[in-house]
Design a protein around this motif. Structure first.
Motif, PDB file in Angstrom:
ATOM      1  N   ALA A  86     -16.705   9.210 -14.344  1.00 54.45           N
ATOM      2  CA  ALA A  86     -16.161   7.659 -14.291  1.00 54.45           C
ATOM      3  C   ALA A  86     -16.715   7.138 -15.400  1.00 54.45           C
ATOM      4  CB  ALA A  86     -16.375   7.342 -12.924  1.00 54.45           C
ATOM      5  N   ALA A  87     -15.387   6.046 -15.613  1.00 57.04           N
ATOM      6  CA  ALA A  87     -16.153   5.612 -16.544  1.00 57.04           C
ATOM      7  C   ALA A  87     -17.335   4.624 -15.903  1.00 57.04           C
ATOM      8  CB  ALA A  87     -14.901   4.037 -17.399  1.00 57.04           C
ATOM      9  N   MET A  88     -18.549   4.719 -17.350  1.00 57.69           N
ATOM     10  CA  MET A  88     -19.704   3.741 -16.974  1.00 57.69           C
ATOM     11  C   MET A  88     -18.914   2.081 -17.716  1.00 57.69           C
ATOM     12  SD  MET A  88     -23.471   4.613 -18.272  1.00 57.69           S
ATOM     13  CE  MET A  88     -24.227   5.053 -17.471  1.00 57.69           C
ATOM     14  N   PRO A  89     -19.695   0.896 -16.834  1.00 58.41           N
ATOM     15  CA  PRO A  89     -19.744  -0.449 -17.323  1.00 58.41           C
ATOM     16  C   PRO A  89     -19.949   0.064 -18.519  1.00 58.41           C
ATOM     17  CG  PRO A  89     -20.216  -0.175 -15.333  1.00 58.41           C
ATOM     18  CD  PRO A  89     -20.226   1.482 -15.780  1.00 58.41           C
ATOM     19  N   VAL A  90     -19.845  -1.293 -19.332  1.00 60.65           N
ATOM     20  CA  VAL A  90     -20.744  -1.075 -21.099  1.00 60.65           C
ATOM     21  C   VAL A  90     -21.992  -1.792 -20.426  1.00 60.65           C
ATOM     22  CG1 VAL A  90     -20.862  -2.192 -23.131  1.00 60.65           C
ATOM     23  CG2 VAL A  90     -18.942  -1.119 -22.289  1.00 60.65           C
ATOM     24  N   SER A  91     -22.365  -3.021 -19.990  1.00 58.29           N
ATOM     25  CA  SER A  91     -23.533  -3.505 -19.536  1.00 58.29           C
ATOM     26  C   SER A  91     -24.668  -2.348 -19.061  1.00 58.29           C
ATOM     27  CB  SER A  91     -23.314  -4.637 -18.168  1.00 58.29           C
ATOM     28  OG  SER A  91     -22.745  -4.084 -16.581  1.00 58.29           O
ATOM     29  N   LEU A  92     -24.243  -1.723 -17.856  1.00 58.65           N
ATOM     30  CA  LEU A  92     -25.036  -0.701 -17.291  1.00 58.65           C
ATOM     31  C   LEU A  92     -25.482   0.548 -17.907  1.00 58.65           C
ATOM     32  CD1 LEU A  92     -26.317   1.078 -14.387  1.00 58.65           C
ATOM     33  CD2 LEU A  92     -24.183   1.949 -14.574  1.00 58.65           C
ATOM     34  N   LEU A  93     -24.524   0.597 -19.346  1.00 59.52           N
ATOM     35  CA  LEU A  93     -24.912   1.869 -20.093  1.00 59.52           C
ATOM     36  C   LEU A  93     -26.085   1.118 -20.683  1.00 59.52           C
ATOM     37  CD1 LEU A  93     -23.242   3.967 -22.448  1.00 59.52           C
ATOM     38  CD2 LEU A  93     -24.278   3.171 -23.265  1.00 59.52           C
ATOM     39  N   GLU A  94     -25.739  -0.360 -21.648  1.00 53.03           N
ATOM     40  CA  GLU A  94     -27.181  -0.669 -22.443  1.00 53.03           C
ATOM     41  C   GLU A  94     -28.086  -1.225 -21.772  1.00 53.03           C
ATOM     42  OE1 GLU A  94     -24.308  -3.672 -24.057  1.00 53.03           O
ATOM     43  OE2 GLU A  94     -23.459  -2.936 -25.137  1.00 53.03           O
ATOM     44  N   ALA A  95     -28.098  -1.024 -20.160  1.00 52.06           N
ATOM     45  CA  ALA A  95     -29.465  -1.953 -19.437  1.00 52.06           C
ATOM     46  C   ALA A  95     -30.125  -0.248 -19.583  1.00 52.06           C
ATOM     47  CB  ALA A  95     -28.590  -2.579 -17.968  1.00 52.06           C
ATOM     48  N   PHE A  96     -29.558   0.351 -19.055  1.00 51.02           N
ATOM     49  CA  PHE A  96     -29.873   1.921 -19.077  1.00 51.02           C
ATOM     50  C   PHE A  96     -30.958   2.488 -20.548  1.00 51.02           C
ATOM     51  CE2 PHE A  96     -31.041   6.311 -18.354  1.00 51.02           C
ATOM     52  CZ  PHE A  96     -31.411   6.492 -16.863  1.00 51.02           C
ATOM     53  N   CYS A 121     -14.293  14.914 -24.564  1.00 53.04           N
ATOM     54  CA  CYS A 121     -14.494  14.418 -25.020  1.00 53.04           C
ATOM     55  C   CYS A 121     -15.803  14.173 -24.817  1.00 53.04           C
ATOM     56  CB  CYS A 121     -13.827  13.153 -24.983  1.00 53.04           C
ATOM     57  SG  CYS A 121     -12.094  13.329 -25.587  1.00 53.04           S
ATOM     58  N   PHE A 122     -16.265  14.124 -26.200  1.00 53.54           N
ATOM     59  CA  PHE A 122     -18.632  12.911 -25.831  1.00 53.54           C
ATOM     60  C   PHE A 122     -18.257  12.425 -27.262  1.00 53.54           C
ATOM     61  CE2 PHE A 122     -20.093  16.187 -22.598  1.00 53.54           C
ATOM     62  CZ  PHE A 122     -19.901  15.647 -21.847  1.00 53.54           C
ATOM     63  N   ASN A 123     -19.658  11.830 -26.711  1.00 52.12           N
ATOM     64  CA  ASN A 123     -19.539  10.606 -28.085  1.00 52.12           C
ATOM     65  C   ASN A 123     -21.068  11.560 -28.481  1.00 52.12           C
ATOM     66  OD1 ASN A 123     -19.544   7.523 -28.325  1.00 52.12           O
ATOM     67  ND2 ASN A 123     -18.834   8.153 -26.103  1.00 52.12           N
ATOM     68  N   PRO A 124     -20.101  11.868 -29.859  1.00 55.52           N
ATOM     69  CA  PRO A 124     -21.102  12.880 -30.608  1.00 55.52           C
ATOM     70  C   PRO A 124     -23.102  12.047 -30.253  1.00 55.52           C
ATOM     71  CG  PRO A 124     -19.544  11.590 -32.119  1.00 55.52           C
ATOM     72  CD  PRO A 124     -19.200  11.278 -31.016  1.00 55.52           C
ATOM     73  N   LEU A 125     -23.285  13.148 -30.862  1.00 55.06           N
ATOM     74  CA  LEU A 125     -24.964  13.157 -31.480  1.00 55.06           C
ATOM     75  C   LEU A 125     -24.972  13.161 -32.770  1.00 55.06           C
ATOM     76  CD1 LEU A 125     -26.577  15.974 -28.884  1.00 55.06           C
ATOM     77  CD2 LEU A 125     -25.322  13.476 -27.963  1.00 55.06           C
ATOM     78  N   ASP A 126     -25.083  13.076 -33.389  1.00 55.35           N
ATOM     79  CA  ASP A 126     -25.340  12.582 -35.188  1.00 55.35           C
ATOM     80  C   ASP A 126     -25.324  10.929 -35.701  1.00 55.35           C
ATOM     81  OD1 ASP A 126     -22.658  12.857 -35.274  1.00 55.35           O
ATOM     82  OD2 ASP A 126     -22.567  14.689 -36.723  1.00 55.35           O
ATOM     83  N   ARG A 127     -24.401  10.359 -34.369  1.00 60.88           N
ATOM     84  CA  ARG A 127     -24.211   8.659 -35.269  1.00 60.88           C
ATOM     85  C   ARG A 127     -24.350   7.945 -33.797  1.00 60.88           C
ATOM     86  NH1 ARG A 127     -18.195  11.154 -35.924  1.00 60.88           N
ATOM     87  NH2 ARG A 127     -19.733  12.970 -36.080  1.00 60.88           N
ATOM     88  N   PRO A 128     -24.604   6.712 -34.326  1.00 58.52           N
ATOM     89  CA  PRO A 128     -24.291   5.818 -32.938  1.00 58.52           C
ATOM     90  C   PRO A 128     -23.167   6.185 -31.729  1.00 58.52           C
ATOM     91  CG  PRO A 128     -25.796   4.799 -35.109  1.00 58.52           C
ATOM     92  CD  PRO A 128     -24.572   5.922 -35.443  1.00 58.52           C
ATOM     93  N   ARG A 129     -23.719   6.173 -30.659  1.00 63.95           N
ATOM     94  CA  ARG A 129     -22.545   6.000 -30.301  1.00 63.95           C
ATOM     95  C   ARG A 129     -21.670   4.876 -29.833  1.00 63.95           C
ATOM     96  NH1 ARG A 129     -23.822   2.384 -27.427  1.00 63.95           N
ATOM     97  NH2 ARG A 129     -25.687   1.783 -26.175  1.00 63.95           N
ATOM     98  N   LYS A 130     -20.172   4.711 -29.152  1.00 62.64           N
ATOM     99  CA  LYS A 130     -19.586   3.686 -29.550  1.00 62.64           C
ATOM    100  C   LYS A 130     -20.093   3.067 -27.763  1.00 62.64           C
ATOM    101  CE  LYS A 130     -16.743   3.433 -32.645  1.00 62.64           C
ATOM    102  NZ  LYS A 130     -15.697   4.105 -33.665  1.00 62.64           N
ATOM    103  N   ALA A 131     -20.448   1.977 -27.299  1.00 60.62           N
ATOM    104  CA  ALA A 131     -20.229   1.593 -25.895  1.00 60.62           C
ATOM    105  C   ALA A 131     -18.986   1.411 -25.336  1.00 60.62           C
ATOM    106  CB  ALA A 131     -20.981   0.633 -25.568  1.00 60.62           C
ATOM    107  N   GLY A 132     -18.369   2.151 -24.606  1.00 60.55           N
ATOM    108  CA  GLY A 132     -18.069   1.896 -23.449  1.00 60.55           C
ATOM    109  C   GLY A 132     -16.263   2.753 -24.434  1.00 60.55           C
ATOM    110  N   SER A 133     -16.460   3.990 -25.368  1.00 57.55           N
ATOM    111  CA  SER A 133     -15.558   4.741 -25.397  1.00 57.55           C
ATOM    112  C   SER A 133     -16.603   6.213 -24.822  1.00 57.55           C
ATOM    113  CB  SER A 133     -15.787   5.302 -26.500  1.00 57.55           C
ATOM    114  OG  SER A 133     -15.078   6.653 -27.483  1.00 57.55           O
ATOM    115  N   ILE A 134     -15.332   7.175 -24.084  1.00 52.94           N
ATOM    116  CA  ILE A 134     -15.607   9.040 -24.320  1.00 52.94           C
ATOM    117  C   ILE A 134     -16.104   9.739 -25.492  1.00 52.94           C
ATOM    118  CG2 ILE A 134     -14.022   8.108 -21.895  1.00 52.94           C
ATOM    119  CD1 ILE A 134     -11.508   9.578 -23.327  1.00 52.94           C
ATOM    120  N   GLY A 135     -15.772   8.905 -25.988  1.00 56.77           N
ATOM    121  CA  GLY A 135     -16.235   9.672 -27.720  1.00 56.77           C
ATOM    122  C   GLY A 135     -15.226   9.941 -28.374  1.00 56.77           C
TER     123      GLY A 135
END
Length: 512
Positions: free
Chosen positions: A292-302, A324-338
């Protein structure tokens, strides 16, 4: 190559390497391989053969791992089923899936005893000892159809030779929960399962040094691929938890130097709220979120609390599941599935299947070696989902200029307020950003003038918070028609066994 052949290869090259840890007991790759081989050989002695359908109704345990890989080694088709299902729910899947044998826990046998007369196709039940002191199998109503899992493993032949099968033959049928109607069986081939496990492992750099916590239910495809098959693909170690518990996750992470944790957003919320020391995750190099989509506020707090990166991804049962996944070789984009993972392609299309320009919202479609061959015995539904080699996911998404995808919401979850589109996730993101909201879910409810109105359900740890206060907060961040017209407080939100919030249950609650 398929996942059971890969297991055999790893067992030969690294026989003493730990394949999994369960209840703090380590099992090597060679021990696992021998159990899988012997179990598969015993299945043939029961009259089971290549192509037969075997239901796996077992929780997270060595029984699940050996049962899955053993049945696949035989060439059987495995149908994982949630052990918490009621008898009537299991009855439907067992009959619809043409199941010939059931692997389950001894404490669940009474469920099958209650419906066994309605299951004429099931010829064998294989009971796994829970240690709960259940009655003797010889005295059970299932009688001669009943066999001991442990006895079958012990009696099997390690020199047995499995039948050959093709990559495009069905390996697993996953019954999707769906939002309406009966569950549909997504047929995943050996190629689907193997390719997605390999591509996920390679994309996330999961290797032989990784120790992956499997706290998600293994009958769910997220855990099956990401936390079980992917680490076993590259010689990693699976740390099996019978069920999710924040204290147990932290304990096993510390005691066994876990490096990877996979979970759904509600799990991360529980871990964050538990108050444990961030030192428990000292060895974790990567957290994976999906389901499921992760709320950006939760992601950043964790991430701030535990000093660890979360790679949010996306998948669905019909795609084995990851696309899809956020790649590991660069900063991830909050709210994106990658971005699209290796060998998989995603695109956003309109109602005619035409690809949309960057930034526009449409349906997410996917193609690749991970996409199912179809729904079992459902040609019309298969034709609707698979078009010109593309799987239409039913999820609304957009893509940015760098190829990152963003899930807007489920196509069927869209709320129409006076002709305006409201995506529940957008409203939920605002509610989650409020300091006193720990969980939120938004649905559409009938409205006599606007057609639909927005209704929110909220869990708060502060009893002084009011609906008016939250509505006012939403008005500061949302246009008027997106603001919830009604906010109801609950002690907890309904969730499925993976922790995914069930909006359908909330809609049903409103109808009552």
């Amino acid at each position: 190559m398929n996942i059971t052949e890969q297991l055999a290869v790893t067992a030969q090259s690294q026989p003493e390497k730990t394949a999994y840890v369960f209840e703090d007991k380590q099992t090597s790759y060679m021990e696992l391989e021998r159990s899988v081989q012997k179990f598969a050989s015993s299945l043939t002695g029961m009259g089971l053969k290549k192509g037969d359908h075997i239901a796996l109704v077992v929780g997270n345990s060595p029984y699940y791992v050996i049962g899955l890989y053993g049945a696949l080694r035989l060439g059987a088709v495995v149908i994982p089923i949630n052990p918490l299902y009621m008898a009537n729910e299991m009855n439907y899947i067992l009959n619809d899936g043409d199941v010939k044998a059931v692997i389950t826990m001894d404490v669940l046998l009474e469920k099958f005893a209650a419906i066994h007369e309605q299951l004429p196709g099931v010829r064998n039940y294989i009971s796994c000892d829970s240690g709960a002191g259940s009655s003797s199998l010889e005295d059970h109503i299932l009688g001669p159809k009943l066999h001991s899992f442990t006895d079958l493993v012990q009696a099997g032949s390690p020199g047995w030779n499995p039948a050959e099968w093709k990559d495009d033959e069905t390996a697993i049928i996953l019954y999707t929960s769906g939002t309406t109607g009966k569950p549909k069986g997504a047929m995943l081939t050996h190629r689907n399962i193997y390719s997605n496990a390999k591509d996920v492992a390679d994309y996330l750099a999961i290797n032989g040094e990784d120790r992956v916590i499997a706290a998600l239910p293994m009958f769910h495809v997220f855990c099956l691929t990401v936390a079980l098959n992917a680490p076993l693909m590259n010689g990693g170690t699976v740390l099996i938890l019978p069920k999710f518990s924040p204290s147990e996750v932290f304990r096993i992470a510390k005691d066994h130097q876990a490096t990877v944790f996979a979970g759904v957003p509600t799990m991360y919320n529980y871990l964050l709220q538990s108050g444990e020391s961030q030192g428990e995750f000292a060895n974790i190099r990567l957290c994976i979120s999906g389901g499921a989509a992760m709320p950006v506020s939760l992601l950043e707090a964790f991430e701030e609390t535990f000093d660890v990166q979360i790679s949010e991804g996306y998948g669905l049962s019909e795609a084995s599941p990851v696309t899809c996944f956020n790649p590991l070789d660069r900063p991830r984009k909050a709210g994106s599935i990658g971005q699209s993972i290796l060998n998989v392609e995603n695109k956003v299309v309109d109602e005619f299947g035409e690809e949309l320009p960057i930034g526009e919202v449409g349906e997410l479609a996917v193609t690749g070696p991970n996409v199912m061959k179809g729904y079992y015995n459902l040609p019309d539904e298969t034709a609707s989902a698979l078009k010109d080699g593309w799987l239409y996911t039913g999820d609304m998404a957009r893509m940015d200029e760098e190829g990152y995808f963003y899930i807007v919401d489920r196509k069927k979850e869209l709320i129409l307020v006076g002709g305006y589109n409201v995506y529940p996730r957008e409203v939920e993101e605002v509610l989650y950003a409020h300091p006193n909201v720990s969980e939120a879910a938004v649905i559409g409810v009938p409205h006599p003038e606007a057609g639909e109105a927005v209704m929110a359900f909220v869990v708060s740890d502060d009893s002084s918070v009011t609906a008016d206060e939250l509505a006012g907060y939403c008005r500061q961040h949302l246009i008027g028609y997106k603001v919830p017209s009604e906010i109801e407080f609950l002690d907890e939100l309904p969730k499925n066994t993976t922790g995914k919030i069930l909006r359908k249950n909330l809609r049903d609650q409103v109808k009552q």
